[in-house]
Enzyme design. Structure first.
Site, PDB file in Angstrom:
ATOM      1  N   ASN A   4     107.047  54.374  87.290  1.00  0.00           N
ATOM      2  CA  ASN A   4     107.216  55.840  87.627  1.00  0.00           C
ATOM      3  C   ASN A   4     108.394  56.350  87.485  1.00  0.00           C
ATOM      4  OD1 ASN A   4     106.030  57.944  89.210  1.00  0.00           O
ATOM      5  ND2 ASN A   4     106.864  57.281  91.161  1.00  0.00           N
ATOM      6  N   TYR A  45     100.453  51.303 102.255  1.00  0.00           N
ATOM      7  CA  TYR A  45     101.814  51.681 101.784  1.00  0.00           C
ATOM      8  C   TYR A  45     102.730  51.299 103.109  1.00  0.00           C
ATOM      9  CZ  TYR A  45     106.176  54.152 101.381  1.00  0.00           C
ATOM     10  OH  TYR A  45     107.468  54.566 101.271  1.00  0.00           O
TER      11      TYR A  45
HETATM   12  C1  WQD Z   1     104.326  67.167 103.808  1.00  0.00           C
HETATM   13  C2  WQD Z   1     103.726  68.226 104.489  1.00  0.00           C
HETATM   14  C3  WQD Z   1     101.272  68.260 104.360  1.00  0.00           C
HETATM   15  C4  WQD Z   1     101.246  68.795  99.850  1.00  0.00           C
HETATM   16  C5  WQD Z   1     104.714  61.286 102.416  1.00  0.00           C
HETATM   17  C6  WQD Z   1     104.585  59.817 102.756  1.00  0.00           C
HETATM   18  C7  WQD Z   1     105.897  59.286 103.259  1.00  0.00           C
HETATM   19  C8  WQD Z   1     107.005  59.536 102.433  1.00  0.00           C
HETATM   20  C9  WQD Z   1     107.094  61.143 102.232  1.00  0.00           C
HETATM   21  C10 WQD Z   1     107.550  57.665 100.819  1.00  0.00           C
HETATM   22  C11 WQD Z   1     102.507  67.685 105.251  1.00  0.00           C
HETATM   23  C12 WQD Z   1     102.034  69.300 103.339  1.00  0.00           C
HETATM   24  C13 WQD Z   1     101.798  68.653 101.214  1.00  0.00           C
HETATM   25  C14 WQD Z   1     100.590  70.059  99.849  1.00  0.00           C
HETATM   26  C15 WQD Z   1     100.509  70.823 101.767  1.00  0.00           C
HETATM   27  N1  WQD Z   1     106.939  58.951 101.057  1.00  0.00           N
HETATM   28  N2  WQD Z   1     101.296  69.570 102.150  1.00  0.00           N
HETATM   29  N3  WQD Z   1     100.150  70.711 100.738  1.00  0.00           N
HETATM   30  O1  WQD Z   1     102.586  63.049 103.880  1.00  0.00           O
HETATM   31  O2  WQD Z   1     104.778  63.833 105.221  1.00  0.00           O
HETATM   32  O3  WQD Z   1     105.071  61.896 103.737  1.00  0.00           O
HETATM   33  O4  WQD Z   1     105.902  61.370 101.676  1.00  0.00           O
HETATM   34  O5  WQD Z   1     108.309  57.106 101.645  1.00  0.00           O
HETATM   35  O6  WQD Z   1     105.923  57.918 103.588  1.00  0.00           O
HETATM   36  O7  WQD Z   1     103.752  59.586 103.640  1.00  0.00           O
HETATM   37  O8  WQD Z   1     104.790  64.083 102.939  1.00  0.00           O
HETATM   38  O9  WQD Z   1     105.088  66.161 101.237  1.00  0.00           O
HETATM   39  O10 WQD Z   1     102.914  64.896 101.254  1.00  0.00           O
HETATM   40  O11 WQD Z   1     103.396  66.289 103.051  1.00  0.00           O
HETATM   41  O12 WQD Z   1     100.430  71.394 102.629  1.00  0.00           O
HETATM   42  O13 WQD Z   1      99.896  70.145  98.460  1.00  0.00           O
HETATM   43  O14 WQD Z   1     103.156  69.032 103.595  1.00  0.00           O
HETATM   44  O15 WQD Z   1     100.088  68.435 104.825  1.00  0.00           O
HETATM   45  O16 WQD Z   1     102.270  68.671 106.483  1.00  0.00           O
HETATM   46  P1  WQD Z   1     104.135  63.170 104.069  1.00  0.00           P
HETATM   47  P2  WQD Z   1     103.867  65.149 101.898  1.00  0.00           P
END
Ligand code: WQD
Length: 333
Positions: free
Chosen positions: A34, A147
């Protein structure tokens, strides 16, 4: 010398910059699953020193033994692993094999080489969906996907190793939402394949590589209805790893700390900040909530400040400005 597994990846590469600036020699072990080989040259461009690099997998015990025999490794920072929540639900075996088997194989090689300083890349995902905000390290640990469960299993293995042998000096670092890029624009978040997390998707829309951003729900109990997260600049995160390494090498023992800013921002606040930083419109569609998403997540960062003497310094606008510079620089290639 510090062995940095997964050091060609997003957080690993930024940590290598901070380690080099602190005078450490680094040996990067990465299977490039990655990440990209050109990061090695860019790290040298930034820091003026070249990391040693081995293209390999932490599950290769023989390779690890050779590395510990050949190099004077004093500590290990372990980033190598799979880290996408959604993907982990589809291919759990690969997540447990890469993350848990990989960590156990690495720890076995360290034990054989009598190297017992270990910094572990953990995640706020171990808290699951029900933690009170701000989230303290004592919150219930209820991960709800392979995960998060794989990361918690490794934390528990590390706790037992230290209990049985106090010579193990360990730091488990629970990241919140890493974003941003080094100010040079030479390194940043550059996953293979299609990202699922917010910041790279915002950046790709701003760069015209993607037409629109889908906002997953605006009916949450938050100031503007969109999800809230503790977005932390990757350079703050990298500096947190240096602080943890220093703690391991000077005070020893075992610590588990949140690496977050303690400040939650909504998705829409991030989008608007990026619009200001990039001067791009970033068209959005509000769509249904994403299954499994939590409403609010931000850290109580007090323990990291007390134990590591570390706190995040960079704000939302710098996260966006640095991401946008990286996106531009990467696009020019
Ligand atoms: C953030 C916010 C979505 C994409 C994940 C993992 C966590 C860590 C960080 C590893 C949420 C919103 C997202 C999009 C959106 N990874 N969103 N449209 O889920 O908080 O955390 O990444 O360590 O373990 O779980 O991060 O960036 O996916 O989402 O609205 O296209 O952005 O709903 O509120 P998340 P995310």
């Amino acid at each position: 010398m510090i062995l940095v597994t997964g050091g060609m990846g997003y957080i690993g590469s930024h940590t290598c910059v901070v380690l080099a600036e602190a005078g450490y020699q680094t040996l990067i072990l990465d299977n490039l699953a990655n990440s990209h080989l050109e990061v090695l040259d860019r790290l040298e461009q930034i820091s003026g020193v070249r990391s040693q690099f081995v293209n390999g997998d932490v599950r290769d015990a023989q390779l690890l033994d050779e590395l510990f025999l050949k190099h004077n490794i004093t500590a290990v920072i372990h980033f190598a692993g799979l880290k996408a929540v959604g993907e982990s639900l589809e291919i759990p075996f690969e997540y447990y094999d890469n993350n848990v088997t990989g960590s156990l194989t690495l720890l076995g090689a360290m034990k054989r080489a009598q190297v017992k300083n270990f910094i572990f890349s953990s995640t706020a995902n171990v808290y699951g969906n029900f933690a009170e905000v701000p989230v303290a390290e004592e919150a219930a640990l209820e991960p709800n996907n392979p995960y998060g469960r794989s990361k918690l299993m490794i934390e528990q293995i590390l706790a037992d190793l230290h209990l049985a042998d106090s010579e193990w000096n360990i730091a488990c670092l629970r990241y919140f939402n890493p974003v941003g890029a080094h100010e040079s624009g030479l390194i940043g978040e550059n996953p293979q394949g299609t990202p699922s997390n917010l910041m790279p998707i915002i950046a790709s829309v701003a760069a015209g590589r993607r037409e629109k951003l889908q906002v997953f729900g605006d009916d949450y109990p938050t100031p503007d209805g969109t999800g809230m997260r503790d977005f932390i600049h990757v350079m703050d995160l990298a500096e947190g790893h240096l602080a943890a390494l220093t703690h391991c090498l000077t005070q020893g023992g075992t610590v588990t700390v949140n690496l977050g800013t303690g400040q939650g921002y909504t998705v829409m606040q991030m989008i608007n900040a990026f619009r200001e930083a990039s001067e791009k419109s970033i068209p959005c569609d509000i769509v249904a909530r994403r299954t499994g998403d939590i409403v609010k997540s931000w850290a109580n960062p007090a323990k990291a400040k007390v134990v590591l003497g570390w706190q995040a310094k960079r704000g939302l606008m710098q996260m966006c400005v640095d991401t946008w510079r990286w996106t531009h620089h990467n696009q020019q290639r």
